[in-house]
Design an enzyme around this catalytic site. Structure first.
Site, PDB file in Angstrom:
ATOM      1  N   ASP A  49      45.201  38.755  39.608  1.00  0.00           N
ATOM      2  CA  ASP A  49      45.396  40.257  39.008  1.00  0.00           C
ATOM      3  C   ASP A  49      43.817  40.256  38.770  1.00  0.00           C
ATOM      4  OD1 ASP A  49      46.106  42.685  37.930  1.00  0.00           O
ATOM      5  OD2 ASP A  49      45.943  41.680  35.965  1.00  0.00           O
ATOM      6  N   ASP A  72      43.996  46.158  43.586  1.00  0.00           N
ATOM      7  CA  ASP A  72      43.558  44.877  43.400  1.00  0.00           C
ATOM      8  C   ASP A  72      42.994  44.548  44.970  1.00  0.00           C
ATOM      9  OD1 ASP A  72      44.323  44.299  40.590  1.00  0.00           O
ATOM     10  OD2 ASP A  72      46.229  43.958  41.410  1.00  0.00           O
ATOM     11  N   TYR A  93      45.023  38.180  26.936  1.00  0.00           N
ATOM     12  CA  TYR A  93      46.144  39.070  27.502  1.00  0.00           C
ATOM     13  C   TYR A  93      46.041  39.213  29.065  1.00  0.00           C
ATOM     14  CZ  TYR A  93      46.958  43.925  29.086  1.00  0.00           C
ATOM     15  OH  TYR A  93      47.358  45.229  29.755  1.00  0.00           O
ATOM     16  N   GLU A 114      40.729  42.807  36.655  1.00  0.00           N
ATOM     17  CA  GLU A 114      40.509  44.123  35.457  1.00  0.00           C
ATOM     18  C   GLU A 114      39.225  44.674  36.120  1.00  0.00           C
ATOM     19  OE1 GLU A 114      42.882  44.684  33.661  1.00  0.00           O
ATOM     20  OE2 GLU A 114      43.759  42.671  33.526  1.00  0.00           O
ATOM     21  N   ASP A 136      48.768  37.992  32.329  1.00  0.00           N
ATOM     22  CA  ASP A 136      49.344  38.581  33.764  1.00  0.00           C
ATOM     23  C   ASP A 136      49.530  37.918  34.743  1.00  0.00           C
ATOM     24  OD1 ASP A 136      49.090  41.358  32.334  1.00  0.00           O
ATOM     25  OD2 ASP A 136      47.224  41.870  33.352  1.00  0.00           O
TER      26      ASP A 136
END
Length: 397
Positions: free
Chosen positions: A29, A88, A154, A31, A158
């Site tokens: 994943d 992604d 957090y 960000e 994921d």
């Protein structure tokens, strides 16, 4: 599962990737921030297998990302797991010019084992693990440093949750025999062509009515110009000019730069500034689109008319019924526009090929040809073959 501290050194990243290169799968994943830029700014990468997980800081000074990118795009022995992974994959493509492969997307996979069209990650986790995800850090500024422990926790969640869900989802696919249904969808997600920012092809993303070569030639020229402007300034293309504005100018081209002040979506300054001059130059140099670049005509059958529209509605009802019966997302079986084409007489459709034909297309074709009928069985609406109904009635007499 072992959770590593935030990885900020090349040595720690190389060691992690060496271990992960021996795994059967890795969950990935990212960000990122892209609200104010053309190119998404990668701020964090999270990765996990069944035994360990880590967050990687791509903004760390001197960090060599080569081992990670090699793992993602060159190692064909490790399956890469994403959830709604289009953005992604785009980021990885922008860095390497390649896409992760082989690839598996849990959002797409859920369409084959449930009626969920685009299940969100938090709903996926709740459905499979019974956990509620804290969404407090979801809209955080990932580019700001230092990252807090809450942000990192957090973000890593994921992939740690995904590492637990994937084996369960895979078993469901194997049990139902529906894994093969997803092959084309996964390959489509991994197709590099879907992520190339080619200015010559950027006009395809703009909605424009008609196939007029002169208008489409102007649209192509304007879209090419806008893409280069946005890339050069590293700002979203919509900040240069919105799609609707570009399409409007292509359809009703201004005669002079001064006329740009009258175009909705552009400021009065465009009548005499440099960017306005470059736009007019792009228009002046535009050539009609050649025949081999014109959009393919949409396959059409006979005009639907009232009766055809009713048949299309019945097909959509059949799709809902079949989707419910076999617990699969209707979009995986057929698209609404294809149902209308089928009702209009078109037969070269994906729903009439392969597994889709076996699961849905055959009955859809039978419905169009009058071989299927609706019936209420135990209070539920079902589709029944007309021949079967006639045999049941004969047996009852």
């Amino acid at each position: 599962m072992k959770i590593h501290p935030l990885i900020t050194t090349s040595e720690a990243l190389a060691d992690l990737c060496e271990r992960l290169s021996k795994a059967d799968f890795v969950c990935v994943d990212t960000e990122f921030m892209r609200e104010n830029t053309y190119w998404p700014e990668l701020c964090l990468i999270q990765i996990a297998d069944s035994e360990e997980a880590a967050a990687i800081d791509p903004l760390a000074k001197g960090l060599d990302m080569t081992p990670l990118m090699n793992l993602l795009v060159d190692n064909e022995d490790v399956l890469k797991i994403f959830h709604a992974g289009g953005q992604d994959v785009e980021i990885i493509y922008n860095i390497t010019g390649k896409t992760p492969h082989p690839i598996f997307d849990t959002q797409i996979a859920m369409m084959a084992v449930s009626q969920s069209e685009q299940i969100g990650y938090s709903n996926l986790v709740e459905s499979w693990l019974g956990l509620q995800i804290d969404k407090g850090a979801r809209f955080t500024d990932w580019s700001r440093r230092p990252l807090t422990e809450r942000q990192i926790e957090y973000a890593i969640g994921d992939v740690t949750h995904l590492a637990k869900i994937f084996p369960k989802l895979l078993q469901r696919l194997i049990k139902t025999g529906r894994g093969v249904w997803l092959n084309i969808e996964m390959e489509k997600l991994a197709d590099p062509a879907g992520y190339r920012n080619d200015p010559d092809l950027s006009w395809h993303r703009i909605k424009a009515a008609g196939r007029n070569p002169a208008m489409l030639g102007r649209l192509k020229a304007l879209a090419h110009w806008r893409e280069l402007e946005a890339q050069d300034k590293n700002i979203p293309r919509g900040r240069i000019a919105r799609d609707e504005t570009v399409a409007d100018i292509a359809s009703h081209p201004p005669k002079t730069q001064a006329d740009l002040a009258k175009v909705r979506g552009l400021s009065a300054a465009w009548k005499d500034n440099e960017i306005g001059r470059r736009m007019i130059a792009a228009l002046d140099n535009a050539k009609p689109l050649p025949d081999d670049e014109l959009p393919a005509r949409t396959p059409r059958g006979a005009p639907l008319g009232k009766e055809g529209a009713l048949v299309a509605d019945l097909l959509k009802l059949l799709l809902k019924i079949r989707s419910r019966e076999i617990d699969v997302a209707s979009r995986l079986l057929a698209r609404s526009e294809d149902l209308e084409l089928l009702a209009a007489g078109v037969r070269e459709l994906s729903m009439l090929q392969g597994w889709r034909f076996d699961v849905f297309g055959k009955d859809a074709l039978d419905l169009v040809e009058g071989k299927m009928a609706f019936a209420v069985v135990n209070g539920k609406l079902k589709m029944t073959h007309v021949d079967d109904v006639a045999e049941d009635e004969a047996a009852a007499e």
